[in-house]
Design an enzyme around this catalytic site. Structure first.
Site, PDB file in Angstrom:
ATOM      1  N   SER A   5      -5.648 -17.745  47.886  1.00 40.55           N
ATOM      2  CA  SER A   5      -6.021 -17.331  46.536  1.00 40.55           C
ATOM      3  C   SER A   5      -4.757 -17.514  45.717  1.00 40.55           C
ATOM      4  O   SER A   5      -3.871 -16.652  45.715  1.00 40.55           O
ATOM      5  CB  SER A   5      -6.494 -15.875  46.524  1.00 40.55           C
ATOM      6  OG  SER A   5      -6.813 -15.456  45.216  1.00 40.55           O
ATOM      7  N   TYR A  18      -8.229  -4.377  48.662  1.00 38.47           N
ATOM      8  CA  TYR A  18      -9.335  -3.811  47.881  1.00 38.47           C
ATOM      9  C   TYR A  18      -9.697  -2.407  48.367  1.00 38.47           C
ATOM     10  O   TYR A  18     -10.845  -1.989  48.287  1.00 38.47           O
ATOM     11  CB  TYR A  18     -10.566  -4.715  47.973  1.00 38.47           C
ATOM     12  CG  TYR A  18     -10.414  -6.079  47.339  1.00 38.47           C
ATOM     13  CD1 TYR A  18      -9.284  -6.421  46.609  1.00 38.47           C
ATOM     14  CD2 TYR A  18     -11.401  -7.045  47.484  1.00 38.47           C
ATOM     15  CE1 TYR A  18      -9.143  -7.683  46.044  1.00 38.47           C
ATOM     16  CE2 TYR A  18     -11.276  -8.306  46.914  1.00 38.47           C
ATOM     17  CZ  TYR A  18     -10.146  -8.616  46.198  1.00 38.47           C
ATOM     18  OH  TYR A  18     -10.011  -9.876  45.640  1.00 38.47           O
TER      19      TYR A  18
END
Length: 287
Positions: free
Chosen positions: A168, A65
């Protein structure tokens, strides 16, 4: 105030809505409906303070990110104990200086996994990580069964650097396996993407936590929704796509928390109220 649930088999208590932070540090190669500028440090702090004021204690980030981890570390320097920090390993993102399309690479080796965790500790200005998720490249089963990342995370947990681990995931098969062997699974779940729904049920059976991603379909659900407080036609006002999406997400029994991000403080507060309303409705229905 936002309710809290136990994170699977751990003793960690997390808010049932978590703050997603990809937009804190990255604005390239994303699937959001419109482009955006990265927020200022003051805007990041206001968003975090807004979430905290309504009982949110779970914040989700990742090395992929961009600058997100560093910005969270700066913002939480004096309030680390109030937060449950979830980050990831496996994906590295490199922005492109000459376009808006950066690129990712993946590394699930033991060396990279340990390096990534140590780097996240530095960036987040903390001496432990509450949850570390494997950032899948789509080959979930191979990652979990054939690479070194899972045993490395297990070792880091034993050493006290992380409190819980998971993945994830991007496939049903990977999510189902993770439900058996991980502390937590993050799955894509909304009305248009229900392929991983069986993972939620299996996780409940095995005591694993379930975190939901893409509840608002990467912003596409709310892109056409009216702004909070906007004056709209009465018929359209009766249908709130964001409320519908949150009602759908929280109706699934076994969900621990839904991760939702925004750069608009007003939208964040509105989403938090709607998440509480959705959970109240789910409880009433189950009763």
């Amino acid at each position: 105030m936002m309710p809290r649930k136990r994170l699977g088999r751990t003793d960690i208590e997390v808010s049932t809505m978590g703050l997603g932070t990809v937009k804190f540090g990255r604005n390239q190669s994303l699937k959001y409906p419109t482009p955006f500028d990265l927020p200022s440090d003051e805007q990041v702090r206001r968003l975090i303070d807004c979430a905290h004021s309504m009982g949110v204690n779970l914040i989700d980030t990742a090395p992929a990110y961009g600058y997100s981890e560093e910005r969270i570390g700066d913002a939480l320097r004096k309030s680390r104990k109030d937060w449950v920090i979830s980050t990831k390993v496996g994906e590295e993102f490199t922005p492109d200086k000459f376009s808006d399309q950066g690129h990712s690479r993946f590394d699930f080796s033991a060396t990279h996994t340990r390096m990534s965790v140590e780097r996240s500790l530095r960036r987040l200005r903390t001496d432990y990580l509450d949850l570390v998720l494997i950032h899948s490249d789509g080959n979930d089963l191979n990652i979990l069964q054939q690479t070194e990342v899972l045993p490395t995370l297990q070792q880091l947990k034993q050493e006290g650097w992380i409190r819980a681990f998971g993945i994830s995931s991007k496939t049903l098969e990977g999510g189902l396996l993770a439900a058996e062997i991980c502390d937590a699974v993050m799955v894509t779940y909304n009305a248009s993407q229900q392929d991983e729904a069986p993972v939620i049920a299996k996780s409940a059976q095995h005591g694993a936590a379930v975190l939901l991603k893409k509840v608002l379909a990467s912003g596409h659900i709310c892109h056409d929704a009216p702004a909070p407080g906007a004056v709209v036609h009465k018929v359209k006002a009766e249908i709130d796509p964001i409320q519908q999406a949150l009602d759908f997400a929280y109706a699934a029994q076994g969900v621990t928390s839904a991760i939702i991000g925004t750069l608009n403080e007003h939208h964040l507060r509105d989403n938090l109220f709607k998440a509480i309303r959705a959970q109240d409705s789910a409880v009433s229905t189950n009763e």
